[in-house]
Design a protein around this motif. Structure first.
Motif, PDB file in Angstrom:
ATOM      1  N   ARG A 173       9.939  56.366 -11.526  1.00 54.19           N
ATOM      2  CA  ARG A 173       9.137  56.527 -12.746  1.00 54.19           C
ATOM      3  C   ARG A 173       9.706  57.685 -13.557  1.00 54.19           C
ATOM      4  NH1 ARG A 173       5.662  60.886 -11.607  1.00 54.19           N
ATOM      5  NH2 ARG A 173       5.272  61.180  -9.370  1.00 54.19           N
ATOM      6  N   LYS A 174       9.601  57.584 -14.860  1.00 54.44           N
ATOM      7  CA  LYS A 174      10.284  58.549 -15.723  1.00 54.44           C
ATOM      8  C   LYS A 174       9.690  59.950 -15.663  1.00 54.44           C
ATOM      9  CE  LYS A 174       7.840  56.583 -19.693  1.00 54.44           C
ATOM     10  NZ  LYS A 174       8.052  55.826 -20.971  1.00 54.44           N
ATOM     11  N   SER A 175       8.438  60.085 -15.167  1.00 52.61           N
ATOM     12  CA  SER A 175       7.835  61.414 -15.071  1.00 52.61           C
ATOM     13  C   SER A 175       8.089  62.088 -13.727  1.00 52.61           C
ATOM     14  CB  SER A 175       6.322  61.323 -15.312  1.00 52.61           C
ATOM     15  OG  SER A 175       5.711  60.508 -14.313  1.00 52.61           O
ATOM     16  N   LEU A 176       8.840  61.420 -12.829  1.00 51.62           N
ATOM     17  CA  LEU A 176       9.127  62.035 -11.535  1.00 51.62           C
ATOM     18  C   LEU A 176       9.967  63.298 -11.758  1.00 51.62           C
ATOM     19  CD1 LEU A 176       8.652  61.052  -8.461  1.00 51.62           C
ATOM     20  CD2 LEU A 176      11.124  60.788  -8.464  1.00 51.62           C
ATOM     21  N   PRO A 177       9.634  64.392 -11.111  1.00 58.04           N
ATOM     22  CA  PRO A 177      10.389  65.641 -11.323  1.00 58.04           C
ATOM     23  C   PRO A 177      11.870  65.484 -10.984  1.00 58.04           C
ATOM     24  CG  PRO A 177       8.323  66.076 -10.158  1.00 58.04           C
ATOM     25  CD  PRO A 177       8.487  64.584 -10.202  1.00 58.04           C
ATOM     26  N   GLY A 178      12.729  66.005 -11.848  1.00 62.24           N
ATOM     27  CA  GLY A 178      14.165  65.942 -11.610  1.00 62.24           C
ATOM     28  C   GLY A 178      14.740  64.574 -11.894  1.00 62.24           C
TER      29      GLY A 178
ATOM     30  N   TYR B 290      10.796  65.577  -3.547  1.00 63.14           N
ATOM     31  CA  TYR B 290       9.442  65.202  -3.975  1.00 63.14           C
ATOM     32  C   TYR B 290       8.749  64.377  -2.900  1.00 63.14           C
ATOM     33  CZ  TYR B 290       5.637  63.061  -6.577  1.00 63.14           C
ATOM     34  OH  TYR B 290       4.380  62.632  -6.976  1.00 63.14           O
ATOM     35  N   ALA B 291       9.469  63.406  -2.333  1.00 56.75           N
ATOM     36  CA  ALA B 291       8.880  62.543  -1.309  1.00 56.75           C
ATOM     37  C   ALA B 291       8.490  63.345  -0.069  1.00 56.75           C
ATOM     38  CB  ALA B 291       9.849  61.427  -0.940  1.00 56.75           C
ATOM     39  N   LYS B 292       9.334  64.277   0.334  1.00 56.35           N
ATOM     40  CA  LYS B 292       9.024  65.091   1.512  1.00 56.35           C
ATOM     41  C   LYS B 292       7.843  66.024   1.263  1.00 56.35           C
ATOM     42  CE  LYS B 292      13.577  64.970   3.726  1.00 56.35           C
ATOM     43  NZ  LYS B 292      14.753  65.731   4.187  1.00 56.35           N
ATOM     44  N   ALA B 293       7.669  66.432   0.017  1.00 57.15           N
ATOM     45  CA  ALA B 293       6.559  67.326  -0.318  1.00 57.15           C
ATOM     46  C   ALA B 293       5.243  66.575  -0.510  1.00 57.15           C
ATOM     47  CB  ALA B 293       6.885  68.109  -1.586  1.00 57.15           C
ATOM     48  N   ASN B 294       5.323  65.247  -0.685  1.00 54.59           N
ATOM     49  CA  ASN B 294       4.115  64.448  -0.953  1.00 54.59           C
ATOM     50  C   ASN B 294       4.072  63.198  -0.082  1.00 54.59           C
ATOM     51  OD1 ASN B 294       2.983  65.785  -3.652  1.00 54.59           O
ATOM     52  ND2 ASN B 294       5.214  65.631  -3.856  1.00 54.59           N
ATOM     53  N   PRO B 295       4.145  63.356   1.235  1.00 52.93           N
ATOM     54  CA  PRO B 295       4.260  62.175   2.111  1.00 52.93           C
ATOM     55  C   PRO B 295       3.041  61.259   2.087  1.00 52.93           C
ATOM     56  CG  PRO B 295       3.834  64.150   3.400  1.00 52.93           C
ATOM     57  CD  PRO B 295       4.106  64.609   2.009  1.00 52.93           C
ATOM     58  N   ARG B 296       1.870  61.792   1.772  1.00 49.63           N
ATOM     59  CA  ARG B 296       0.667  60.957   1.793  1.00 49.63           C
ATOM     60  C   ARG B 296       0.494  60.127   0.527  1.00 49.63           C
ATOM     61  NH1 ARG B 296      -4.114  64.744   4.517  1.00 49.63           N
ATOM     62  NH2 ARG B 296      -3.061  65.092   6.530  1.00 49.63           N
ATOM     63  N   THR B 297       1.072  60.580  -0.569  1.00 51.67           N
ATOM     64  CA  THR B 297       0.825  59.905  -1.843  1.00 51.67           C
ATOM     65  C   THR B 297       2.036  59.180  -2.420  1.00 51.67           C
ATOM     66  OG1 THR B 297       1.306  61.951  -3.051  1.00 51.67           O
ATOM     67  CG2 THR B 297      -1.001  61.531  -2.455  1.00 51.67           C
TER      68      THR B 297
ATOM     69  N   GLY C 275      15.539  60.463   5.440  1.00 52.47           N
ATOM     70  CA  GLY C 275      14.581  61.200   6.261  1.00 52.47           C
ATOM     71  C   GLY C 275      13.238  61.388   5.600  1.00 52.47           C
ATOM     72  N   ILE C 276      12.787  60.388   4.858  1.00 51.36           N
ATOM     73  CA  ILE C 276      11.492  60.507   4.186  1.00 51.36           C
ATOM     74  C   ILE C 276      10.552  59.382   4.622  1.00 51.36           C
ATOM     75  CG2 ILE C 276      12.468  61.670   2.177  1.00 51.36           C
ATOM     76  CD1 ILE C 276      12.416  59.066   0.666  1.00 51.36           C
ATOM     77  N   ARG C 277       9.265  59.610   4.411  1.00 51.76           N
ATOM     78  CA  ARG C 277       8.228  58.612   4.657  1.00 51.76           C
ATOM     79  C   ARG C 277       7.529  58.326   3.337  1.00 51.76           C
ATOM     80  NH1 ARG C 277       6.595  57.730   9.946  1.00 51.76           N
ATOM     81  NH2 ARG C 277       7.616  59.051  11.521  1.00 51.76           N
ATOM     82  N   ALA C 278       7.234  57.076   3.079  1.00 53.23           N
ATOM     83  CA  ALA C 278       6.572  56.707   1.834  1.00 53.23           C
ATOM     84  C   ALA C 278       5.733  55.460   2.066  1.00 53.23           C
ATOM     85  CB  ALA C 278       7.593  56.465   0.724  1.00 53.23           C
ATOM     86  N   ASN C 279       4.735  55.279   1.244  1.00 54.49           N
ATOM     87  CA  ASN C 279       3.853  54.131   1.349  1.00 54.49           C
ATOM     88  C   ASN C 279       4.458  52.939   0.616  1.00 54.49           C
ATOM     89  OD1 ASN C 279       1.477  55.520   2.626  1.00 54.49           O
ATOM     90  ND2 ASN C 279       1.640  56.746   0.765  1.00 54.49           N
TER      91      ASN C 279
END
Length: 323
Positions: A128-133, A142-149, A173-177
């Motif tokens: 998404r265009k508003s994703l940081p960086g 970002y994904a590692k900092a927000n694994p639940r969402t 090495g990330i988890r995502a829904n």
């Protein structure tokens, strides 16, 4: 009885050249096993007019979606073997389906007549265009900092986009829904609407939203850059060493189609993808036409077998259990 069989075989052998000369005597159908608007559909609608031009009959494109491409593939596998039902198959229908399901509804190796391998293209990671960086390391952070969402989209449970994003997650090495959609168009729509964080589509369907800046292009999921997006660094360049995910497209007929008919379709399809217009158009949508030595029917047969083994290995890496 033996005499009857000998007569029958002799009759069929004599009639095969006639079948090739007569086929196609009417319009035929090019089955796309995914919804309209996807990469398969785009390619089919480019290819159909060229086949019609070379074979002298209308070619109707029909979308038969469902089951991660297996519904459309199954329809062609069960069709009368007369050459009037043709499948635009892919890594999803002829490799992933065989590796991902314990009891797939067809055997991709034995239930089809291979015709020609057409083109390949890499997958691409978009956000998404508003994703940081805007780089791979930013998305991973970002994904590692927000694994639940954090959420990623796919065009369906068990689809190639599902597996590719899952392989990316494992490598990074990330988890995502996982949010599964009914096709790639609604998945892309929600990335553009910023309801989803990232998505791993085939390059063809991502070019337009990337060019309009509706989404952020993060990385080509291959070792090298794509000619159509030369400014976009590959995942390999950005630190995900040797990560590479490609899809491919090929034509298949049902098992049992007379060889002269398959050969005639092969000749027409090879002629179509050899046209300068087709090659230029395929490059514009991020696909690479396979080299002439990779277009034979025998090559496609062995290629499918190798691809099934490759995707089975990828499933183990992604820790996805067969359904």
């Amino acid at each position: 009885m033996n005499r009857f069989l000998a007569i029958l075989v002799a009759f069929l052998s004599a009639s095969c050249p006639a079948l090739a000369q007569e086929w196609p005597s009417r319009e035929f159908t090019l089955v796309v096993p995914f919804p309209a608007g996807g990469d398969d559909d785009i390619l089919a609608r480019m290819l159909a007019p060229r086949l019609s031009q070379l074979l002298g009959q209308p070619v109707n494109v029909e979308n038969v979606a469902g089951g991660g491409g297996m519904a459309g593939a199954m329809r062609v596998a069960q069709a009368t073997p007369d050459g009037y039902e043709v499948l635009l198959g892919s890594s999803a229908t002829h490799a992933l389906s065989q590796a991902l399901y314990k009891k797939p509804p067809y055997n991709a190796v034995t239930d089809f007549t291979p015709v020609v391998l057409i083109a390949e293209q890499p997958f691409v990671l978009i956000a998404r265009k508003s994703l940081p960086g805007g780089r791979l390391e930013d998305l991973v952070a970002y994904a590692k900092a927000n694994p639940r969402t954090v959420q990623f989209a796919s065009s369906g449970e068990g689809s190639s986009t599902h597996l590719v994003c899952t392989l990316f997650n494992a490598a990074a090495g990330i988890r995502a829904n996982h949010i599964a959609y009914n096709g790639g168009v609604p998945a892309m729509r929600d990335v553009v609407a910023e309801r989803i964080d990232y998505y791993c589509p085939a390059l063809t369907v991502a070019i337009a939203p990337i060019s309009r800046q509706d989404v952020k292009a993060i990385a080509i999921l291959a070792r090298s850059r794509a000619q159509v997006l030369p400014e976009l660094a590959s995942a390999h360049e950005q630190g995900l060493a040797d990560f590479s995910a490609w899809t491919w497209f090929a034509l298949f007929l049902p098992r049992g189609v007379p060889e002269p008919v398959a050969a005639k379709l092969h000749e027409a399809a090879a002629g179509a993808i050899g046209m300068p217009f087709m090659q230029a158009r395929l490059k514009q949508i991020g696909a690479e036409v396979v080299a002439p030595e990779r277009r034979s029917q025998a090559y496609l047969q062995k290629f499918v077998e190798a691809e099934i083994a490759k995707w089975a290995s990828d499933l183990k890496i992604a820790r996805l259990q067969p359904y």
